[in-house]
Structures are given as structure tokens and as C-alpha cells.
Motif scaffolding. Sequence first.
Motif, mmCIF file in Angstrom:
data_model
loop_
_atom_site.group_PDB
_atom_site.id
_atom_site.type_symbol
_atom_site.label_atom_id
_atom_site.label_comp_id
_atom_site.label_asym_id
_atom_site.label_seq_id
_atom_site.Cartn_x
_atom_site.Cartn_y
_atom_site.Cartn_z
ATOM 1 N N THR A 26 12.615 5.602 6.546
ATOM 2 C CA THR A 26 13.447 6.221 5.611
ATOM 3 C C THR A 26 13.851 5.644 4.790
ATOM 4 N N ALA A 27 13.873 4.180 5.416
ATOM 5 C CA ALA A 27 14.729 2.798 4.198
ATOM 6 C C ALA A 27 13.932 2.412 3.546
ATOM 7 N N VAL A 28 12.558 2.004 3.682
ATOM 8 C CA VAL A 28 10.633 2.254 3.094
ATOM 9 C C VAL A 28 10.994 3.446 1.599
ATOM 10 N N ALA A 29 10.907 4.652 2.238
ATOM 11 C CA ALA A 29 11.259 5.650 1.287
ATOM 12 C C ALA A 29 12.202 5.276 0.335
ATOM 13 N N LYS A 30 12.699 5.126 0.171
ATOM 14 C CA LYS A 30 14.472 5.144 -0.437
ATOM 15 C C LYS A 30 14.264 3.681 -1.139
ATOM 16 N N ILE A 31 13.698 2.611 -1.049
ATOM 17 C CA ILE A 31 13.740 1.728 -1.839
ATOM 18 C C ILE A 31 12.591 2.120 -2.508
ATOM 19 N N SER A 32 11.255 2.737 -2.389
ATOM 20 C CA SER A 32 10.014 2.556 -2.550
ATOM 21 C C SER A 32 10.815 3.228 -4.460
ATOM 22 N N ALA A 33 11.140 4.628 -3.935
ATOM 23 C CA ALA A 33 11.663 5.682 -4.966
ATOM 24 C C ALA A 33 12.430 5.027 -5.748
ATOM 25 N N GLU A 34 13.307 4.157 -5.913
ATOM 26 C CA GLU A 34 14.320 3.376 -6.677
ATOM 27 C C GLU A 34 13.454 2.335 -7.629
ATOM 28 N N ILE A 35 12.509 1.133 -6.610
ATOM 29 C CA ILE A 35 12.134 0.288 -6.863
ATOM 30 C C ILE A 35 10.623 1.237 -8.677
ATOM 31 N N ALA A 36 10.370 2.591 -8.347
ATOM 32 C CA ALA A 36 9.459 3.043 -9.191
ATOM 33 C C ALA A 36 10.444 3.409 -10.294
ATOM 34 N N TYR A 85 1.091 -1.364 -0.285
ATOM 35 C CA TYR A 85 0.263 0.184 0.180
ATOM 36 C C TYR A 85 1.297 1.629 0.007
ATOM 37 N N PHE A 86 2.002 0.884 0.719
ATOM 38 C CA PHE A 86 2.727 2.111 0.938
ATOM 39 C C PHE A 86 3.149 2.404 -0.802
ATOM 40 N N LEU A 87 4.304 1.595 -1.566
ATOM 41 C CA LEU A 87 4.809 1.397 -2.913
ATOM 42 C C LEU A 87 2.977 1.684 -3.908
ATOM 43 N N ALA A 88 2.098 1.636 -4.117
ATOM 44 C CA ALA A 88 0.918 1.799 -4.631
ATOM 45 C C ALA A 88 0.755 3.696 -4.567
ATOM 46 N N ARG A 89 1.319 3.947 -3.062
ATOM 47 C CA ARG A 89 0.749 5.824 -2.759
ATOM 48 C C ARG A 89 2.005 6.471 -3.572
ATOM 49 N N ASP A 90 3.118 5.410 -3.362
ATOM 50 C CA ASP A 90 4.408 5.976 -4.253
ATOM 51 C C ASP A 90 4.053 5.913 -5.490
ATOM 52 N N PHE A 91 4.115 5.626 -6.188
ATOM 53 C CA PHE A 91 4.015 4.872 -7.208
ATOM 54 C C PHE A 91 2.829 6.338 -7.842
ATOM 55 N N SER A 92 1.688 6.170 -7.546
ATOM 56 C CA SER A 92 0.182 6.935 -7.606
ATOM 57 C C SER A 92 1.214 8.529 -7.489
ATOM 58 N N LYS A 93 2.221 8.683 -6.916
ATOM 59 C CA LYS A 93 1.870 10.216 -6.833
ATOM 60 C C LYS A 93 3.531 10.654 -7.746
ATOM 61 N N THR A 94 3.588 9.444 -8.249
ATOM 62 C CA THR A 94 4.949 9.720 -9.211
ATOM 63 C C THR A 94 4.772 10.114 -10.852
ATOM 64 N N ASN A 95 2.771 10.499 -11.090
ATOM 65 C CA ASN A 95 2.285 10.097 -12.327
ATOM 66 C C ASN A 95 2.537 9.460 -13.318
ATOM 67 N N GLY A 96 3.106 8.206 -13.436
ATOM 68 C CA GLY A 96 3.994 8.054 -14.614
ATOM 69 C C GLY A 96 3.647 7.268 -15.303
ATOM 70 N N PHE A 97 2.198 6.189 -14.420
ATOM 71 C CA PHE A 97 2.202 5.146 -14.816
ATOM 72 C C PHE A 97 0.182 5.818 -15.037
#
Length: 272
Positions: A247-257, A155-167
Amino acid sequence: MRNLMRVTMFKEKRCGSDLMNCFETVFDAPGFNCSDRSAGVPLSFRPKTGKTSHPLCVWSLALRWLRWLPVLLAFALSACMSPSNPPKPTYYYTLNYPLTNTRLNPQLPAVLRIERFAVSPPFHTQRIIYAGKGHHRNAYAYHQWIAPPGEMLPYFLARDFSKTNGFKAVLTPNTSLTATHSLHGWVEEFIEDDGSKEGAAVAAIHITLVNNLNIDPTGKILLQKRYHARVPCLSATPAALAESMSTAVAKISAEIARDVYSQLSSGGALKH
């Protein structure tokens, strides 16, 4: 002796199957005084003309006390089972980090579903796991995650991916809509490493990007990669661990996106 014989004969004549009533009847016989009922204090059962206690009196007193045995046992058990101190409260923690300001342009016509992640056995729990020296692993007794990592992270990754507006759209695991691509993952580590004085939050996640439009099993896999982050804790407390893990998850989420977007934008990933 004559009084004792009279009581025995009286007993055989009057007593039935009720042993207590039998004794009560015998003790009320003439010539015997088994207890001082006015004072409520048991006395020795003696013939008025003798000095030796009669054995029936001993049984009578024992049976009278046995009447109260269940009540006494109930009080004793309730006293043992009642907690002397109230139970300690359990504190729950979640991830909390600001949304990314990264924008991925242009937007891709991909509908991406973030699936629920698998989790390595030691971390498939809400309990916060910490590592000591060597192979030692343990968990806090009164500090837990709000949900297991495998349910919380998608759910945190889905939130971060949506925020990028890339999909075109980003779907959560419980959505029934059809997706062109799926992101699968499993949590390898989600732990507090106490190797240093304050400790550190360590997260390791494997992801697999799948093209749902391709029926070829070998062609469906577009990306498979491991991501790892280690962030020191400011103090040796569960609250400090939750901040560092965020902080660790935020870093990983940005890299995955970024990697998922790069893979889908190169090579015509929407073709089948």
C-alpha cells in the motif's frame, strides 16, 4: 626368566620395521599366551611358568585397539555433524497491489527509463529489516523479500507508469533501447517500524528525473524530490508487513507518476 630371554632373542632375530608384525611374531613364540584368540577376548600376556604380565602384551593390545580408532572417530564426527532437526524453511514476500486506474492525458512523446535504484546500506539486502526502540535494527531469520528493494521497486514503478498511458514508452532497467529521459532513485527507508503494537510499513524514496537530450549537466536535472509513506500493519507478522508495504509503495508510485508527468508536460522538456 629363561622364557623371557628366549622371547627377547627371538624378537631381535625375527622383527623388522613393522612394529605390529614384530609383536605378533613375539606373541606367537613358544611358552607365551598373549590372548585367547578363539574367544576374541584379550588376556594378560604371561609366561606359562610365571605370574607377572609382560609389558609387550600391553602394547600389543593397545595397537590392536588403535587399528579401529579412525573408524570410531569417523562415526563420532558424523554423529556430531548430523542435524537433529531439519532446517526451517525460508518464506519469501513480494509487493502486491492493484494497478492504478489513473489516466494521464494527453500522452507525452517521452521515452522514460526507470533505472535501478540505489539503496541505503541497512536495506541493501533481501532480508526484511525491522526497527525496535531507539537505534535498534534487526532482520527476520526466515522471512525475506523476493528481491532487494533497489531491484524490485523499479519494475513496479515501470508497470504503474505504463498503466497511466501518459508516456510514449516506459522502459525497465535491463532494456537497451535509447530513452529521452531517465528516472533515477535511491531507497532511503524500507522497513517495519515496531514503535506501535502492530507496527507499520515505512518507505522513503528519493527520485531524480534526468533529461538525456540535454548535454548541460546543470540543465539535465528536471526534478528531484523525496517521497515518504507510512501504513500501519494489521498484525505483527511479515505477511501483514508485506501488505502494508504494498500500500505504501502504491501511494508513492502514484505520486511520482503525477509529478514526472507534470514536469515533462510543462516547459518543453523534450527540447534540447
